[in-house]
Scaffold this active site. Structure first.
Site, short mmCIF file in Angstrom:
data_model
loop_
_atom_site.label_atom_id
_atom_site.label_comp_id
_atom_site.label_asym_id
_atom_site.label_seq_id
_atom_site.Cartn_x
_atom_site.Cartn_y
_atom_site.Cartn_z
N LYS A 52 -42.23 22.91 22.97
CA LYS A 52 -40.91 23.54 22.89
C LYS A 52 -40.51 23.87 21.46
O LYS A 52 -39.86 24.87 21.22
CB LYS A 52 -39.83 22.74 23.63
CG LYS A 52 -39.45 21.43 23.03
CD LYS A 52 -38.46 20.68 23.92
CE LYS A 52 -38.38 19.22 23.52
NZ LYS A 52 -38.06 18.96 22.11
N ARG A 61 -47.25 11.69 13.39
CA ARG A 61 -45.90 11.35 13.84
C ARG A 61 -45.89 9.93 14.40
O ARG A 61 -46.73 9.57 15.22
CB ARG A 61 -45.45 12.34 14.93
CG ARG A 61 -44.43 13.32 14.44
CD ARG A 61 -44.05 14.31 15.50
NE ARG A 61 -43.20 13.74 16.54
CZ ARG A 61 -42.40 14.47 17.30
NH1 ARG A 61 -42.32 15.77 17.12
NH2 ARG A 61 -41.69 13.92 18.26
N ARG A 66 -41.55 8.04 26.40
CA ARG A 66 -40.78 9.28 26.22
C ARG A 66 -40.86 10.14 27.48
O ARG A 66 -39.87 10.78 27.88
CB ARG A 66 -41.27 10.04 24.99
CG ARG A 66 -40.78 9.37 23.69
CD ARG A 66 -41.63 9.71 22.48
NE ARG A 66 -41.62 11.12 22.15
CZ ARG A 66 -42.65 11.77 21.58
NH1 ARG A 66 -43.76 11.12 21.28
NH2 ARG A 66 -42.55 13.03 21.31
N ARG A 110 -30.13 15.97 26.32
CA ARG A 110 -31.20 15.25 27.01
C ARG A 110 -30.65 14.31 28.06
O ARG A 110 -31.43 13.71 28.81
CB ARG A 110 -31.98 14.42 26.00
CG ARG A 110 -33.16 15.12 25.34
CD ARG A 110 -33.67 14.20 24.23
NE ARG A 110 -35.07 14.24 23.99
CZ ARG A 110 -35.67 14.97 23.04
NH1 ARG A 110 -34.98 15.78 22.29
NH2 ARG A 110 -36.97 14.88 22.85
N ARG A 148 -52.20 15.67 18.90
CA ARG A 148 -51.25 16.00 17.83
C ARG A 148 -51.09 14.83 16.86
O ARG A 148 -50.91 15.02 15.67
CB ARG A 148 -49.90 16.36 18.46
CG ARG A 148 -48.82 16.70 17.45
CD ARG A 148 -47.58 17.27 18.11
NE ARG A 148 -46.64 16.23 18.49
CZ ARG A 148 -45.47 16.46 19.08
NH1 ARG A 148 -45.12 17.69 19.40
NH2 ARG A 148 -44.65 15.48 19.39
P1 AMP Z 1 -38.21 15.79 19.70
O1 AMP Z 1 -38.71 16.31 18.40
O2 AMP Z 1 -37.26 16.73 20.38
O3 AMP Z 1 -39.29 15.30 20.61
O4 AMP Z 1 -37.32 14.48 19.35
C1 AMP Z 1 -37.89 13.37 18.71
C2 AMP Z 1 -37.01 12.13 18.91
O5 AMP Z 1 -35.72 12.35 18.35
C3 AMP Z 1 -36.76 11.74 20.37
O6 AMP Z 1 -37.82 10.98 20.93
C4 AMP Z 1 -35.48 10.92 20.21
O7 AMP Z 1 -35.75 9.64 19.66
C5 AMP Z 1 -34.73 11.71 19.15
N1 AMP Z 1 -33.87 12.77 19.77
C6 AMP Z 1 -34.02 14.12 19.65
N2 AMP Z 1 -33.07 14.75 20.36
C7 AMP Z 1 -32.30 13.80 20.94
C8 AMP Z 1 -31.19 13.82 21.81
N3 AMP Z 1 -30.67 14.97 22.25
N4 AMP Z 1 -30.66 12.63 22.20
C9 AMP Z 1 -31.18 11.46 21.77
N5 AMP Z 1 -32.25 11.36 20.98
C10 AMP Z 1 -32.82 12.51 20.55
#
Ligand code: AMP
Length: 192
Positions: free
Chosen positions: A14, A134, A145, A89, A128
């Site tokens: 995404k 990461r 996740r 989310r 990745r």
């Molecule tokens: P992402 O890069 O979108 O996979 O986000 C990485 C991490 O950031 C997630 O696993 C959460 O720990 C945190 N995170 C990102 N967006 C949110 C959200 N909308 N609500 C809560 N935690 C978030």
């Protein structure tokens, strides 16, 4: 002018697709994950708080995340439209976003969901991890996740489906191929 969301499980690509949509539609892409990671890197108070949750694959609490999104959505560059990547989310975040948008008299045009099979996602994310390092890309955290995605974020998707603004795109395939599908789906949704 487009105001949209991109939703997808971890590893669905995404972030990559969000950047491409942002370029093609001329709207700013706002990734909550990227904002958190930038804060972690800069060791800001927000980053120090968020890191505890991110490393465990948990959601950062709404009290932190919602305020951060609200602040970001008041910046001038969102006036021409925006693409939110990774927010909302949870259904509580949907309610919060509804309230922010209602204050500005704004509506979402499209909610795009990228779909992919869990085992394919685990495989991609483990790949990745080798490239990006990461800290939330190890198998136990990846599975957690994914569980959160199924347990909480699919309810978000259902809400937007009820509102008739959801469009789903198969996220499996080459990056360009998926981008073509995504752009077609957005176009179709906007002319519907
Ligand atoms: P992402 O890069 O979108 O996979 O986000 C990485 C991490 O950031 C997630 O696993 C959460 O720990 C945190 N995170 C990102 N967006 C949110 C959200 N909308 N609500 C809560 N935690 C978030």
């Amino acid at each position: 002018m487009t105001r949209m969301l991109i939703i997808g499980p971890p590893g669905s690509g995404k972030g990559t697709q969000a950047e491409r949509i942002s370029e093609r539609l001329g709207v700013v892409a706002i990734s909550t994950g990227d904002i958190f990671r930038a804060n972690v890197k800069g060791e800001t108070p927000l980053g120090i708080e968020a890191k505890k949750y991110m490393d465990a694959g948990d959601f950062v609490p709404d009290s932190v995340t919602n305020k951060m999104v609200r602040d970001r959505l008041t910046e001038g560059d969102v006036e021409a439209g925006f693409l939110l990547d990774g927010y909302p989310r949870t259904t509580a975040q949907v309610d919060y976003l509804d309230a922010i948008l209602a204050e500005g008299g704004q509506l979402l045009d499209v909610v795009l969901q990228l779909t992919a099979d869990d085992e394919e996602l685990v495989k991609r994310l483990l790949g990745r991890a080798k490239d990006t390092g990461r800290s939330d890309d190890n198998e136990a955290v990846i599975r957690h996740r994914l569980d959160l995605y199924h347990g909480q974020t699919e309810a978000v998707v259902a809400k937007y489906a009820d509102r008739g603004i959801l469009t789903q795109v198969d996220g499996i395939g080459g990056i360009d191929e998926v981008t073509d599908r995504v752009m077609q789906a957005i176009k179709a949704a906007q002319s519907a």
